[in-house]
Design an enzyme around this catalytic site. Structure first.
Site, PDB file in Angstrom:
ATOM      1  CB  CYS A   1      -0.941   0.010   1.197  1.00 38.86           C
ATOM      2  SG  CYS A   1      -0.108   0.196   2.790  1.00 38.86           S
TER       3      CYS A   1
ATOM      4  CB  CYS B   1      -1.076  -3.483   3.729  1.00 37.83           C
ATOM      5  SG  CYS B   1       0.569  -3.470   3.011  1.00 37.83           S
TER       6      CYS B   1
ATOM      7  CB  CYS C   1      -4.887 -15.579   0.819  1.00 40.88           C
ATOM      8  SG  CYS C   1      -4.160 -14.748  -0.574  1.00 40.88           S
TER       9      CYS C   1
ATOM     10  CG  ASP D   1      -7.816   7.960  17.842  1.00 44.02           C
ATOM     11  OD1 ASP D   1      -8.812   7.523  18.388  1.00 44.02           O
ATOM     12  OD2 ASP D   1      -7.548   7.771  16.639  1.00 44.02           O
TER      13      ASP D   1
ATOM     14  NE  ARG E   1      -9.241   4.724  17.814  1.00 42.52           N
ATOM     15  CZ  ARG E   1      -9.097   4.223  16.593  1.00 42.52           C
ATOM     16  NH1 ARG E   1      -9.508   2.990  16.333  1.00 42.52           N
ATOM     17  NH2 ARG E   1      -8.547   4.916  15.636  1.00 42.52           N
TER      18      ARG E   1
ATOM     19  CD  GLU F   1     -14.866 -18.257  -7.920  1.00 43.65           C
ATOM     20  OE1 GLU F   1     -15.980 -17.898  -8.294  1.00 43.65           O
ATOM     21  OE2 GLU F   1     -13.807 -17.844  -8.424  1.00 43.65           O
TER      22      GLU F   1
HETATM   23  C1  LIG Z   1      -1.418   3.713   8.930  1.00 46.49           C
HETATM   24  C2  LIG Z   1      -1.562   4.818   9.913  1.00 46.49           C
HETATM   25  C3  LIG Z   1      -2.653   4.807  10.762  1.00 46.49           C
HETATM   26  C4  LIG Z   1      -2.820   5.832  11.680  1.00 46.49           C
HETATM   27  N1  LIG Z   1      -3.897   5.782  12.513  1.00 46.49           N
HETATM   28  C5  LIG Z   1      -4.052   6.771  13.434  1.00 46.49           C
HETATM   29  C6  LIG Z   1      -5.134   6.741  14.340  1.00 46.49           C
HETATM   30  O1  LIG Z   1      -5.955   5.839  14.336  1.00 46.49           O
HETATM   31  N2  LIG Z   1      -5.240   7.757  15.230  1.00 46.49           N
HETATM   32  C7  LIG Z   1      -4.329   8.784  15.288  1.00 46.49           C
HETATM   33  O2  LIG Z   1      -4.448   9.667  16.118  1.00 46.49           O
HETATM   34  N3  LIG Z   1      -3.297   8.816  14.440  1.00 46.49           N
HETATM   35  C8  LIG Z   1      -3.146   7.846  13.516  1.00 46.49           C
HETATM   36  N4  LIG Z   1      -2.091   7.911  12.644  1.00 46.49           N
HETATM   37  C9  LIG Z   1      -1.237   9.097  12.640  1.00 46.49           C
HETATM   38  C10 LIG Z   1       0.040   8.866  13.387  1.00 46.49           C
HETATM   39  O3  LIG Z   1      -0.220   8.786  14.734  1.00 46.49           O
HETATM   40  C11 LIG Z   1       0.928  10.033  13.042  1.00 46.49           C
HETATM   41  O4  LIG Z   1       1.331   9.851  11.701  1.00 46.49           O
HETATM   42  C12 LIG Z   1       2.148  10.102  13.894  1.00 46.49           C
HETATM   43  O5  LIG Z   1       1.842  10.207  15.236  1.00 46.49           O
HETATM   44  C13 LIG Z   1       3.014  11.250  13.494  1.00 46.49           C
HETATM   45  O6  LIG Z   1       4.230  11.134  14.201  1.00 46.49           O
HETATM   46  P1  LIG Z   1       5.613  11.126  13.464  1.00 46.49           P
HETATM   47  O7  LIG Z   1       6.637  11.125  14.498  1.00 46.49           O
HETATM   48  O8  LIG Z   1       5.680  10.035  12.506  1.00 46.49           O
HETATM   49  O9  LIG Z   1       5.523  12.507  12.742  1.00 46.49           O
HETATM   50  P2  LIG Z   1       6.293  12.961  11.456  1.00 46.49           P
HETATM   51  O10 LIG Z   1       5.707  12.322  10.275  1.00 46.49           O
HETATM   52  O11 LIG Z   1       7.740  12.848  11.644  1.00 46.49           O
HETATM   53  O12 LIG Z   1       5.905  14.492  11.458  1.00 46.49           O
HETATM   54  C14 LIG Z   1       4.611  14.927  11.232  1.00 46.49           C
HETATM   55  C15 LIG Z   1       4.597  16.431  11.071  1.00 46.49           C
HETATM   56  O13 LIG Z   1       4.863  17.025  12.316  1.00 46.49           O
HETATM   57  C16 LIG Z   1       6.030  17.813  12.286  1.00 46.49           C
HETATM   58  N5  LIG Z   1       6.683  17.594  13.570  1.00 46.49           N
HETATM   59  C17 LIG Z   1       7.013  16.397  14.093  1.00 46.49           C
HETATM   60  N6  LIG Z   1       7.464  16.571  15.353  1.00 46.49           N
HETATM   61  C18 LIG Z   1       7.434  17.886  15.580  1.00 46.49           C
HETATM   62  C19 LIG Z   1       7.759  18.680  16.702  1.00 46.49           C
HETATM   63  N7  LIG Z   1       8.207  18.166  17.827  1.00 46.49           N
HETATM   64  N8  LIG Z   1       7.579  20.011  16.611  1.00 46.49           N
HETATM   65  C20 LIG Z   1       7.137  20.575  15.472  1.00 46.49           C
HETATM   66  N9  LIG Z   1       6.817  19.879  14.385  1.00 46.49           N
HETATM   67  C21 LIG Z   1       6.953  18.540  14.446  1.00 46.49           C
HETATM   68  C22 LIG Z   1       6.786  17.353  11.086  1.00 46.49           C
HETATM   69  O14 LIG Z   1       7.548  18.369  10.551  1.00 46.49           O
HETATM   70  C23 LIG Z   1       5.669  16.938  10.158  1.00 46.49           C
HETATM   71  O15 LIG Z   1       5.179  18.036   9.467  1.00 46.49           O
HETATM   72  C24 LIG Z   1      -1.889   6.895  11.731  1.00 46.49           C
HETATM   73  C25 LIG Z   1      -0.791   6.909  10.869  1.00 46.49           C
HETATM   74  C26 LIG Z   1      -0.625   5.883   9.966  1.00 46.49           C
HETATM   75  C27 LIG Z   1       0.531   5.919   9.025  1.00 46.49           C
HETATM   76  S1  FES Z   2      -2.315 -12.071   1.291  1.00 50.80           S
HETATM   77 FE1  FES Z   2      -1.844 -13.427   2.896  1.00 50.80          FE
HETATM   78  S2  FES Z   2      -1.404 -15.248   1.864  1.00 50.80           S
HETATM   79 FE2  FES Z   2      -2.111 -13.936   0.275  1.00 50.80          FE
HETATM   80  S1  FES Z   3       3.417  -1.217   2.097  1.00 46.77           S
HETATM   81 FE1  FES Z   3       4.011  -0.452   3.982  1.00 46.77          FE
HETATM   82  S2  FES Z   3       2.295  -0.820   5.186  1.00 46.77           S
HETATM   83 FE2  FES Z   3       1.597  -1.366   3.226  1.00 46.77          FE
END
Ligand SMILES: Cc1cc2nc3c(=O)[nH]c(=O)nc-3n(C[C@H](O)[C@H](O)[C@H](O)COP(=O)(O)OP(=O)(O)OC[C@H]3O[C@@H](n4cnc5c(N)ncnc54)[C@H](O)[C@@H]3O)c2cc1C
Ligand code: FES
Ligand code: FES
Length: 1440
Positions: A46, A51, A162, A359, A423, A1361
């Site tokens: 993805c 994923c 699968c 969240d 949630r 299927e």
């Molecule tokens: C698959 C997936 C599912 C998710 N599901 C949820 C969910 O259910 N609920 C939820 O709440 N979140 C969810 N998230 C969001 C996730 O929690 C945030 O992406 C994550 O917390 C961001 O943190 P990071 O350290 O990766 O930030 P980064 O990606 O490193 O930074 C994010 C942004 O913040 C800035 N930044 C980072 N730290 C600072 C700082 N200290 N001061 C100023 N700027 C800063 C960066 O410059 C950037 O612009 C999900 C994310 C993914 C990828």
């Molecule tokens: S995606 Fe899990 S076995 Fe195909």
């Molecule tokens: S390819 Fe990274 S989580 Fe799906």
């Protein structure tokens, strides 16, 4: 000491040192691994963190503590520079020399890998759990193994399309300390559950784990400064050691420069905002202040770069009502792999600056947290509210977060504290953003007199809500104000709810998945859940619903119980133990503990049997020697603990060995260890170019201009091809197979007809450059003349834009043409069945390599090599012998790679042919979803006549199927749907199916195509009749169930077969017995009487699946060393075809020793080779689930030809004294004697290719939360007629996997388009295939052997299927629960002003549910969007 700076990235991958001196910091770890190393096991499913197929283990040395920290990450989200100093372990790295790891072998031997594309990610996730548990002893833990619960959660962030997860969960459990080994499912370590022994399993030995490389320890603490200049573009990665250095760096990088500079913590936001690619990253992870943790009695202060996983650990250790609740909630944020990297600060910044549906922001707001913001000059403290409402300039840094403990309010003191977070999402354990989230903190006076109140007046209140559509989380201030200083009673709560709804509706907005009305309703439910347990006991009398409970468990973090309360308001203070509600032996106990889940889902801990008695139903064939059973099969009342459980049983026999044995899947270990090669893993030949598709963003428009000149100046871009550049025919599909002819263009010309229609292909030096340049191709659309696009079937029908499926127009199935009158009639009732996307884990991919003399080889992920071969010949204008199409295996298809992937292969081939260079293309997930379409959404209008006993006398159905624009298998679909609708004896039936042409992408043959829609319609009609008459649904089903005679009338005698082959009645009866259906039905009824806010439903449905084998081909070649190569027309995509073919080869060649000689040729001697359209010409396609059996038959036929050739040699050797000559000796001598050692055969040459009918049935029980609409599948018991299964483990895998895919169809996988035909659900953020959260908590599968038909190989029947169709039982069980909810609604007063459909009363409406989509929102709507208000209204009236 000065700062040690390094300008090259140094890390280890699988123990090997890597140093990169010139690297673009935007490169992800995943791209690096896949493109620059030989470790292709790490997959891209993805690119969004959603994923888990890219999961790797990251190990980091901490010089201060001298410890190594290890955790999983999504490598697609991690920039390459972020792993500086770390050791990366991919699934390949788990191997010990050539030895596979215990995780690999267990995944293979528990049959937990089908297509295998998810398996490497699963392997690393499980390994990480084991590895971290193995360190527990140093922390004083008794066991170094995980618990079952811990082990199962290891894969909560991984998708598998699968398997249905059960076997993977078995692998997880098999490593757990508290597992009862007999509870594990079918595997090859032991033959049946009686022989289960832990010592048979290969052990995980942590001492053999890869060691952390010493060289990384030495350089720990270095700071990275990387600069890269490519194509005049400057990119950089800098790592700050202090806050002041950070600000200096920021200034240096921005002053006078036009650069996107980004602070980076975990970089997981790249999965959310994929288009944002900064040129300069400033790493904040090495700044000590941002990682500090300061604890006082009153607060916890954490640096902003602390990861969510660490925060959970810290809070867990600290404990207390606030921190424990926060930690519990955080465990549902994203998934573990993301949380391990995601920082709390990064999340809050996203919430503040991007309006991200966080969240974290909501719960920290609810808990009254503060943040410290630092600038280069000073710092200041802000309340969370103030922080969220503002926008911090880019020059500021979020330094730390201070979370109060509220410890001064002990529950035993004068004031009581309650803190609760909420949630709701389709996946209970996270990995899905919530529809609405909330956190409430209340301080209450203790009641002065004991007048039934749990607490006294509200002293302080914080009601925080998030993801409402407002720019950020907010407090419901008016509601808080209203409640302050009040003692909560029904009237007060009613008024509070009213204020809250008004406030929320004024700010809530619809998003891609949920409407504002639903969000408001869920927000109200949360408030109700928070206060309901605090309401006083009332003296209201109970009514017809007995003494129900809310959800039978705790909802408050302080451990107080939710009181039982019936719909009229009666409350009993007892904790609810629902005795025996889901158990099948009547004497075991169910503890519906209902704790843990903040979205109102209660957890069922069934202490009892799984509903099976261990004996598979005897088939019609009496030669079965035994039944093999795996998993807990007999009810003895012993608790089986938390988690997912299932039992599998199947008949066992020896005579066709090794066919019919549950052999492990061919190449499963390779799949788990990452060595299995998929099309995208094939190394690029030198000079390979990369392509990206340019596609229409409009659903219907004229293309005035298509301009690529700007795009071609983009970095690395080389060429662009569109319709005018076609070499011969402009074509992407030429299908001549199965009597169905259709052609589809490769590129749109003057007009585009759907969003996703291909306009051209852009070629560049790298994949990234191709994608970037493709975005720059300008398309000038004119949609002024063509009118609006046709999107719905109604519009299509209104404009005569449809094709009547010729075969689907039926006369009556009764004798004569008249429809037979009944005593009652319902007419013109509409039903709607939704669409579904395939979600194969491997997206479409191809590599085209031109060769001498106008030849070309195309590696493609498709399962119609012959169709692709035909297409390429037409598109390139070359004879067929110039083309070679090669496919080794697919990472899943489910019908999506039948014709839909050909566009990618053809576009690559065209570009390669023109440029005389290899060209490859892999679609990203979003493009794949936009282009590929999915299942046909359909609408049925029906009129039905019936008698008072429920017997249907006639049915007229008119079905409109949305076929999208391209032709695809349009002609076939109506027929397939018609087949499915015959599953009941309608007595007389008139039916028309019209497949409509609309301006949407193609609808293709998704697994059980048309069948699930048809079955849904049929079951709904029967249910409507039952509801209309007020009869038991199962009685009405029974009276309309086919007999052998009626089946012959509907399906025809040749499909129905002989009477003894008609297994439906037996299967239905067996399913009833297996599931203890009747007594559980009563239990569900009594549960629903007692339970107000959680309802259950149970339903049993059947499937009749007519099949017809198409022509299949195979060639078997023997080598002089006795090894065997088999080429077959069938493509391996996870369905186990190669495994069965291998077994069939071993069986077929063993016939040399006589009819009853089995297993003389060892499986290890046989290799099934990839599909190659030159070496095995005219190989057909793989579809409809019958390819395995047809190919096995072809293989056995070929083997028989070889056996005939070899027999004289065999006899000669025997005559020369060898009693039983060895296979190797026979072949060696045959080679020397000029015997032909290759044979090619088709199925049907010796035994006729045949039609047959497969039947199955399933009983499913669900639980529905009426406050949020979420659904939990408690149990499914499925019985399926496999004939004599060619491989029971493979077939059970197919059954479980397809059933779970069906659950996704009904419950979680919603497809949404906007009014312009643009797909809204185009990635893992919005499209939700099931995870472990959505599968049945107990899943029992039993195979029936009905084999008497010697004309087919082993009389086997396909299982790929039909079981998907049985998921209708889940949908109908949900309806049952909803019905119960709506019956309760009848006893509640309406809420003034809200009498819309969502507030509809009554259970007698025969049209109760017409939509197959039982998403959370739809369920909640049907249960009453205002049910809380209605309930409070009633309490209020009765208490006044
Ligand atoms: C698959 C997936 C599912 C998710 N599901 C949820 C969910 O259910 N609920 C939820 O709440 N979140 C969810 N998230 C969001 C996730 O929690 C945030 O992406 C994550 O917390 C961001 O943190 P990071 O350290 O990766 O930030 P980064 O990606 O490193 O930074 C994010 C942004 O913040 C800035 N930044 C980072 N730290 C600072 C700082 N200290 N001061 C100023 N700027 C800063 C960066 O410059 C950037 O612009 C999900 C994310 C993914 C990828
Ligand atoms: S995606 Fe899990 S076995 Fe195909
Ligand atoms: S390819 Fe990274 S989580 Fe799906």
């Amino acid at each position: 000491m000065g700062k040690a700076v390094r300008s090259s990235v140094v890390f280890a991958i699988n123990g090997r040192r890597v140093e990169l001196t010139d690297v673009d910091p935007r490169t992800s770890v995943l791209n690096y691994i896949r493109e620059e190393t030989e470790f292709k096991g790490t997959k891209r499913g993805c690119g969004e963190g959603g994923c888990g197929s890219c999961v790797v283990l990251l190990s980091k040395y901490d010089s201060k503590s001298n410890k190594i920290e290890e955790y999983t990450i999504n490598s697609c989200l991690a920039p390459i520079c972020s792993v500086d100093g770390c050791a990366i372990t991919t699934t390949e790295g788990l191997k010990n020399g050539k030895e596979p790891h215990a995780v690999h072998t267990r995944l293979a031997e528990f049959h937990a890998s089908q297509c295998g594309f998810c398996t490497p990610g699963m392997a690393v996730s499980i390994y990480s759990c084991l590895k971290n548990s193995s360190k527990k002893s140093s922390m004083g833990a008794e066991s170094t193994k995980p618990t079952v619960a811990e082990a199962q959660k290891a894969i909560a962030g991984n998708l598998c399309r699968c398997t249905g997860y059960r076997p993977i969960l078995d692998v997880c459990k098999s490593f757990a300390a508290d597992v009862d080994i007999e509870d594990l499912g079918v595997n090859t370590f032991w033959e049946s559950s009686e022989l289960a022994k832990e010592s048979s399993l290969n052990l995980y030995q942590s001492e053999k784990d890869p060691e952390f490389p010493t060289f990384l320890k030495i350089q720990a603490g270095d700071y990275l400064e990387v600069k890269s200049v490519r194509a005049e573009e400057v990119t950089a990665w800098r790592s700050a050691s202090t806050l002041s250095e950070l600000f200096t760096m920021y200034e240096e990088e921005t002053k006078g420069k036009n650069r996107d500079v980004n602070f980076v913590a975990g970089n997981t936001s790249s999965g959310v905002y994929k288009d944002f690619k900064p040129s300069v990253y400033i790493d904040i992870n090495k700044i000590p202040e941002l990682h500090s943790v300061v604890e006082t009695d009153c607060t916890l202060e954490v640096g902003s770069a602390v990861s969510l996983s660490k925060l959970i650990t810290i809070m867990d250790a600290r404990g207390g009502p606030v921190y424990s609740e926060l930690a519990k909630h955080l465990r549902k944020v994203a998934n573990e792999h993301v949380r391990n990297r995601a920082s709390v600060g990064g999340n809050l910044i996203l919430a503040q600056k991007r309006g991200f549906a966080s969240d974290v922001a909501t719960i920290l707001l609810g808990a009254g947290s503060q943040v410290t913001i630092a600038t280069s000059r000073d710092s200041c403290i802000k309340d969370m509210e103030e922080f969220l409402a503002g926008v911090s300039p880019d020059t500021t840094i979020l330094q730390c977060i201070r979370i109060p403990s509220w410890a001064q309010y002990s529950k035993d003191g004068k004031e009581k504290l309650f803190f609760k977070t909420y949630r709701s999402s389709p996946r209970k354990n996270g990995n899905a953003v919530s529809s609405v989230n909330a956190a409430f903190l209340g301080i209450f006076q203790t009641p002065e007199v004991d007048n039934g109140y749990t607490v006294g007046k509200v002293q302080q209140l914080r009601l925080a809500f998030g993801h409402l559509g407002a720019p950020h989380a907010m407090r419901a201030k008016r509601t808080e104000k209203y409640l302050l200083q009040k003692t909560v009673n029904p009237d007060v709560l009613k008024n509070a709810v009213k204020i809250l709804r008004e406030d929320i509706l004024s700010s809530a907005k619809d998003d891609d998945l949920y409407t504002a009305t639903y969000k408001a309703s869920v927000a109200v439910s949360y408030l109700f859940q928070f206060f309901e347990p605090l309401l006083p006991s009332s003296n209201l009398t109970s009514s017809q619903v007995g003494t129900p409970c809310m959800n039978g468990g705790d909802t408050l973090s302080n451990g107080s119980k939710v009181h039982s309360r019936d719909v009229t308001g009666t409350k009993s203070k007892s904790e609810v133990h629902n005795k025996g509600d889901t158990c099948t032996n009547g004497n075991s106990e169910v503890h519906n503990k209902g704790d843990t889940d903040s979205n109102g889902n209660s957890e069922v801990h069934d202490k009892g049997d799984t509903g099976t008695n261990g004996a598979a139903m005897n088939g019609t064939n009496s030669d079965e020697s035994a039944v093999r059973s795996f998993g807990r099969t007999s009810g003895n009342g012993i608790g089986i603990g938390e988690g997912f459980w299932g039992a599998q049983s199947f008949p066992h026999y020896d005579e066709f060995s090794p066919l019919s044995k549950p052999a492990a899947k061919d190449a499963a270990v390779l799949q788990a260890s990452g060595e299995a090669v998929y099309t995208g893993d094939i190394p690029s030949p030198p000079g390979t170019l990369h392509a990206a598709l340019v596609y229409s963003k409009k659903a219907l428009a004229k293309v005035k201009a298509l301009e690529a000149s700007d795009a071609l100046t983009s970095p690395g871009a080389t060429s662009f091809f569109c319709a005018k550049d076609c070499i011969a025919e402009n074509v992407s599909v030429v299908n001549n197979i199965a009597g169905l002819e259709f052609r589809e263009p490769l590129f749109a010309e003057e007009t585009v007809h759907f969003v996703g229609e291909c306009l051209g292909v852009l070629v560049a030096d790298t994949h990234e450059h191709a994608v970037l340049a493709a975005e720059k191709v300008k398309v000038d659309y004119d949609n002024s003349t063509l009118g609006p696009p046709i999107l719905s079937v109604e519009d299509a029908a209104g404009m005569n834009s449809f094709k009547i499926s010729p075969l689907a127009v039926m006369g009556t199935a009764s004798v004569g043409d008249e429809l037979i009158k009944g005593e009652y009639r319902m007419e013109n009732i509409e039903l709607f069945a939704g669409s579904q996307y395939y979600f194969y884990m491997e997206t479409h991919t191809a590599l085209a390599v031109p060769d001498e003399d106008d030849c070309i080889t195309v590696y493609s992920s498709n399962h119609s090599p012959e169709v692709l071969h035909d297409t390429l010949s037409a598109a390139l204008g070359i004879p067929m012998h110039n083309i070679r199409v090669i496919t080794r295996r697919l990472g899943g298809s489910f019908g999506g790679k039948n014709t839909r992937s050909l566009i990618v292969a053809t576009a690559c081939a065209l570009a390669a042919f023109k440029l005389k260079k290899p060209v490859r293309m892999t679609l990203d997930r979003n493009t794949d979803m936009v282009l590929s379409g999915g299942r046909h959404e359909s609408k049925a209008t029906y009129s039905v006549e019936f008698n008072k006993d429920g017997k249907i006398t006639s049915l007229e159905t008119n079905v409109l199927m949305n076929g999208g624009y391209p032709d695809d298998y349009r002609d076939l679909l109506g027929l397939l749907l018609t087949k499915a609708m015959k599953c009941y004896n309608w007595t007389s039936w008139r039916h028309v199916s019209k497949v409509c042409r609309t301006n949407l992408p193609a609808r293709s043959m998704m697994r059980a195509p048309g069948e699930i829609q048809g079955n849904f319609f049929a079951e709904s009609i029967v249910e409507h009749v039952a509801t209309y008459l007020g009869l038991d649904r199962d009685k009405v089903r029974e009276i309309n169930m086919h007999t052998h005679e009626s089946a012959k009338l509907f399906y025809g005698p040749s499909t129905t077969g002989k009477a003894e082959l008609f297994t439906l009645p037996k299967i239905v009866q067996r399913t009833k017995d297996l599931s203890n259906f009747e007594s559980r039905k009563l239990n569900v009824h009594s549960f629903n009487k007692r339970s107000m806010w959680v309802k259950r439903g149970i339903s049993l449905t059947h499937v009749i699946y007519p099949n017809m084998q198409s022509a299949k081909v195979a060639r078997v070649s023997l080598f002089k060393d006795g090894s065997v190569a088999v080429a077959s027309g069938g493509t391996e995509m996870g369905q186990g075809l190669f495994t069965k073919v291998k077994q069939a080869t071993a069986y077929g060649l063993s016939l040399l020793w006589g009819e009853n000689a089995t297993g003389k040729v060892d499986l290890s001697k046989i290799r099934i080779v990839e599909n190659d359209s030159i070496s095995l010409a005219n190989a057909g396609t793989t579809n409809a689930g019958t390819t395995s059996e047809g190919t096995c038959e072809a293989v056995v036929n070929a083997c028989k030809m070889l056996v005939k050739n070899l027999t004289p040699i065999y006899l000669k050797l025997k005559a020369n004294g060898g009693e039983s000559p060895r296979w190797e000796d026979v072949v060696k001598l045959a080679k020397g004697s000029r015997v032909v050692l290759t044979a090619e055969a088709r199925n049907g040459e010796i035994g006729p290719a045949t039609e047959y009918m497969a039947c199955g049935a399933c009983a499913s029980e669900v639980e529905v939360d009426l406050l949020t609409g979420s659904v939990k599948v408690l149990q499914a018991d499925l019985v399926y007629d496999c004939g004599k299964s060619l491989n029971p483990a493979v077939d059970i895998g197919q059954i479980e996997g397809s059933f779970v895919q069906g659950i996704g169809y009904y419950l979680t996988e919603q497809i949404k388009w906007d009014e312009n035909g643009v797909l809204l659900t185009n990635g893992t953020w919005t499209y939700k295939p099931p995870t472990i959260d959505n599968i049945p908590q107990k899943f029992n599968v039993e195979l029936l052997n009905s084999a008497v038909d010697s004309s087919r190989i082993l009389s086997s029947k396909t299982a790929g299927e039909a079981p998907l169709v049985l998921s209708t039982s889940v949908h109908l069980a949900v309806r049952e629960a909803i019905k119960s909810a709506r019956a309760d609604l009848q006893h509640l007063p309406p809420v003034p002003g809200h009498c819309g459909p969502e507030n509809m009363k009554g259970s007698t409406d025969p049209l109760l549910i017409r939509n197959s989509v039982t998403s959370m929102e739809n369920v909640k709507r049907l249960c009453g969007l205002y049910n809380v208000e209605q309930y409070l209204e009633k309490l209020s009236i009765e208490s006044s």
